[in-house]
Scaffold this active site. Structure first.
Site, PDB file in Angstrom:
ATOM      1  N   ASP A  63       0.858  -1.179   0.000  1.00  0.00           N
ATOM      2  CA  ASP A  63       0.000   0.000   0.000  1.00  0.00           C
ATOM      3  C   ASP A  63       0.895   1.230   0.000  1.00  0.00           C
ATOM      4  O   ASP A  63       1.972   1.222   0.601  1.00  0.00           O
ATOM      5  CB  ASP A  63      -0.965   0.005   1.184  1.00  0.00           C
ATOM      6  CG  ASP A  63      -0.279  -0.111   2.528  1.00  0.00           C
ATOM      7  OD1 ASP A  63      -0.054   0.933   3.182  1.00  0.00           O
ATOM      8  OD2 ASP A  63       0.033  -1.236   2.950  1.00  0.00           O
ATOM      9  N   GLU A 150      -7.917   4.159  12.507  1.00  0.00           N
ATOM     10  CA  GLU A 150      -6.865   4.029  13.510  1.00  0.00           C
ATOM     11  C   GLU A 150      -6.780   5.334  14.289  1.00  0.00           C
ATOM     12  O   GLU A 150      -7.151   6.393  13.788  1.00  0.00           O
ATOM     13  CB  GLU A 150      -5.524   3.683  12.858  1.00  0.00           C
ATOM     14  CG  GLU A 150      -5.129   4.608  11.717  1.00  0.00           C
ATOM     15  CD  GLU A 150      -3.923   4.112  10.941  1.00  0.00           C
ATOM     16  OE1 GLU A 150      -2.852   3.955  11.570  1.00  0.00           O
ATOM     17  OE2 GLU A 150      -4.036   3.901   9.721  1.00  0.00           O
TER      18      GLU A 150
END
Length: 265
Positions: A63, A150
């Site tokens: 990613d 997150e």
């Protein structure tokens, strides 16, 4: 994910042109011999894996965001990278500087790619979903969109930590809006502490992408089902300068091809 369903054949489409790839072209390729730490690729700060190691999974991906400004996508593909998640947006007013370059570059190299949104706790979820929809193309050949959840305690503008019930409620608003627009069930990316703090196990039927850099997800997330596992943020990949995130798909090479047919077409 333990149960995978078949659907139609994969076609990768980019821009105004349509480019079709044989599934054999995107199957995982032979890679380097696993290291003593149980890794397929190098790692600047490797964990000493025990039990089921990252190298035991045949399908690897990465990613990227603006922090990887120069990516040689063909080199990544030749090194056996089979998928990529690309940061697109953050909050309700930020788009990643490299999103468009990475989005088109991965497609040209024949690497299946999906876009992700980094959630911002000081903005309503629906505004963030609308911002993502505004900037991420509606591409049937793309991997399902990702909601990145997150804690971001280093944010200079938003240190808010809402209660778990609020977090889950806002997540559902975002997920529902994105699914309606793209016609695909979104993936939830998260970390161990965020998962535990907010009871994300309550999200049934969603594919999960779990971060766990110091233990297998089965151990860190109590056996919660997952489709993707991010096992390092300090990896070394041909085609990326500096630290790289490396992920695996939770299944065999055949299961990966089947998953692509079902979710990226």
């Amino acid at each position: 994910m333990r149960t995978l369903f078949l659907s139609t054949m994969l076609a990768l489409v980019t821009g105004c042109s349509s480019i079709s790839y044989d599934l054999a072209d995107i199957a995982p390729q032979a890679a380097t011999t696993p290291t003593s730490q149980g890794l397929r690729y190098g790692d600047r700060d490797p964990h000493d894996w025990n039990g089921r190691t990252p190298a035991s999974y045949p399908v690897h991906g990465t990613d990227v965001s603006k922090y990887q400004p120069e990516v040689d996508w063909n080199q990544l593909r030749n090194a056996g990278i089979s998928f990529a998640f690309i940061k697109a947006t953050e909050g309700g007013d930020r788009i990643d500087d490299m999103f468009r370059d990475h989005w088109s570059g991965a497609a040209r190299a024949g690497i299946p790619r999906g876009a992700y949104h980094f959630y911002y706790f000081c903005r309503p979820a629906i505004e963030q979903a609308q911002w993502f929809i505004r900037h991420v193309p509606k591409d049937r050949s793309a991997l399902p969109p990702v909601l990145d959840m997150e804690w971001n305690h280093t944010s200079p503008t938003c240190k808010l930590r809402p209660p778990a019930e609020t977090v889950r409620s806002e997540m559902k608003i975002f997920l529902d809006a994105i699914e309606r627009h793209y016609g695909k069930r979104p993936i939830i990316y998260t970390s161990v502490d965020f998962f535990e703090d907010n009871g994300l196990w309550r999200f049934k039927g969603y594919p999960f992408w779990l971060r766990s850099v110091a233990g297998h997800p089965d151990d860190k997330y109590g056996g919660h089902p997952f489709v993707f596992w991010q096992y390092t943020g300090t990896g070394i990949l041909p085609g990326i300068r500096g630290d790289a995130d490396i992920n695996v798909f939770n299944g065999s090479a055949k299961a990966w091809r089947d998953w692509l047919k079902a979710h990226a077409s």
